[in-house]
Design a protein around this motif. Sequence first.
Motif, short mmCIF file in Angstrom:
data_model
loop_
_atom_site.label_atom_id
_atom_site.label_comp_id
_atom_site.label_asym_id
_atom_site.label_seq_id
_atom_site.Cartn_x
_atom_site.Cartn_y
_atom_site.Cartn_z
N ALA A 1 0.83 -1.21 0.00
CA ALA A 1 0.00 0.00 0.00
C ALA A 1 0.87 1.26 0.00
N CYS A 2 1.96 1.21 0.76
CA CYS A 2 2.86 2.38 0.83
C CYS A 2 3.49 2.68 -0.52
N PHE A 3 4.06 1.64 -1.14
CA PHE A 3 4.70 1.84 -2.44
C PHE A 3 3.69 2.29 -3.49
N THR A 4 2.49 1.72 -3.44
CA THR A 4 1.45 2.12 -4.40
C THR A 4 1.16 3.61 -4.29
N GLN A 5 0.99 4.07 -3.05
CA GLN A 5 0.70 5.49 -2.83
C GLN A 5 1.88 6.38 -3.20
N LEU A 6 3.09 5.97 -2.80
CA LEU A 6 4.27 6.78 -3.07
C LEU A 6 4.52 6.91 -4.58
N LEU A 7 4.36 5.82 -5.29
CA LEU A 7 4.55 5.86 -6.74
C LEU A 7 3.49 6.73 -7.41
N SER A 8 2.25 6.59 -6.93
CA SER A 8 1.16 7.41 -7.47
C SER A 8 1.43 8.90 -7.24
N ASN A 9 1.92 9.22 -6.05
CA ASN A 9 2.24 10.62 -5.73
C ASN A 9 3.30 11.20 -6.66
N ARG A 10 4.13 10.31 -7.23
CA ARG A 10 5.22 10.75 -8.10
C ARG A 10 4.93 10.52 -9.57
N GLY A 11 3.68 10.16 -9.87
CA GLY A 11 3.26 9.99 -11.26
C GLY A 11 3.77 8.73 -11.92
N ARG A 12 4.18 7.75 -11.13
CA ARG A 12 4.71 6.49 -11.67
C ARG A 12 3.60 5.44 -11.63
N VAL A 13 3.41 4.72 -12.72
CA VAL A 13 2.40 3.66 -12.77
C VAL A 13 2.90 2.45 -12.00
N ALA A 14 2.10 1.96 -11.07
CA ALA A 14 2.50 0.84 -10.21
C ALA A 14 1.78 -0.43 -10.66
N THR A 15 2.38 -1.15 -11.60
CA THR A 15 1.81 -2.44 -12.00
C THR A 15 2.12 -3.48 -10.92
N GLU A 16 1.37 -4.56 -10.91
CA GLU A 16 1.59 -5.61 -9.91
C GLU A 16 3.00 -6.19 -10.02
N LYS A 17 3.46 -6.37 -11.25
CA LYS A 17 4.80 -6.91 -11.46
C LYS A 17 5.87 -5.98 -10.90
N TYR A 18 5.70 -4.69 -11.16
CA TYR A 18 6.65 -3.69 -10.68
C TYR A 18 6.65 -3.62 -9.15
N LEU A 19 5.45 -3.62 -8.56
CA LEU A 19 5.33 -3.60 -7.10
C LEU A 19 6.00 -4.81 -6.47
N THR A 20 5.77 -5.98 -7.05
CA THR A 20 6.35 -7.22 -6.52
C THR A 20 7.87 -7.16 -6.56
N GLN A 21 8.41 -6.62 -7.64
CA GLN A 21 9.87 -6.48 -7.74
C GLN A 21 10.42 -5.57 -6.64
N LEU A 22 9.73 -4.45 -6.40
CA LEU A 22 10.17 -3.52 -5.36
C LEU A 22 10.10 -4.17 -3.97
N LEU A 23 9.04 -4.92 -3.73
CA LEU A 23 8.87 -5.58 -2.43
C LEU A 23 9.96 -6.62 -2.20
N HIS A 24 10.31 -7.37 -3.24
CA HIS A 24 11.38 -8.37 -3.10
C HIS A 24 12.73 -7.69 -2.85
N ARG A 25 12.97 -6.61 -3.55
CA ARG A 25 14.22 -5.86 -3.34
C ARG A 25 14.30 -5.35 -1.91
N LYS A 26 13.19 -4.84 -1.41
CA LYS A 26 13.18 -4.33 -0.04
C LYS A 26 13.40 -5.48 0.96
N ALA A 27 12.77 -6.62 0.73
CA ALA A 27 12.93 -7.76 1.64
C ALA A 27 14.38 -8.23 1.69
N GLU A 28 15.03 -8.25 0.53
CA GLU A 28 16.44 -8.65 0.49
C GLU A 28 17.32 -7.64 1.22
N ALA A 29 17.02 -6.35 1.03
CA ALA A 29 17.78 -5.31 1.72
C ALA A 29 17.55 -5.36 3.23
N TYR A 30 16.32 -5.68 3.62
CA TYR A 30 15.97 -5.79 5.04
C TYR A 30 16.78 -6.92 5.70
#
Length: 241
Positions: A52-81
Amino acid sequence: MSLKAVLFDFNGVIINDEPIHLQLIDEILIQENLQPQRVDERQASLGRSDRACFTQLLSNRGRVATEKYLTQLLHRKAEAYALELEKIEKLPLYPGVEDLIFQMRSRNLKLGLVSGAIRKEIELVLNRAKLSEHFKIIVAGDDITTSKPEPDGYLLAVKKLNQEYPELNLQPQECLAIEDTPAGIQAAKRSHMQVVGVANTYPFHMLQRCCNWTVDYLTDLELERVQEVYSQKQSQPSLTE
């Protein structure tokens, strides 16, 4: 009526890792050539799922948040965590968490977790903290499509508890939620659960206005008194909205 189950939030209740999450989200935004979070966006993200956070943040910045793109970001964050936690010699668990869990288990209360964090992050912490055995029921951010303050996560946790313990015949009114943010508190209340607000993230006076109980620290929670209140609510069909 009696108290049968306790449902914990995760970030901000069990582990003090909100600063890590906020930092990692900013790093990913910068890697995507986007502006990091503003103060108001950081505040709005507390208690909500990463998706939900990434969806809102991307929307605020005019970036389209597809499910595939969101999933990639979430996996990257999990690895960094996971990498960030490896740097920490001792996990920043909140004082009193382990003792409170022991008290609840000794009273034969069922435990669960309802969090917006993804399961990989939750299990990483629980395994390292040797708490996994206490939480057979976990509803993570990747189990549902909505986020707190929607009640779906809590309602799914009740369903999972009934599947795991059919004899329990658990109703939401027989659950206690432990939360640290307005979004989480609202989600639990909309599920017809009573809520303990712990002032780890927001000031005591803010939580006191919307919780059934409010404590500065988990060590302040008097479980026996809470159970007494539940036992006195026999005639009430539902608890606080």
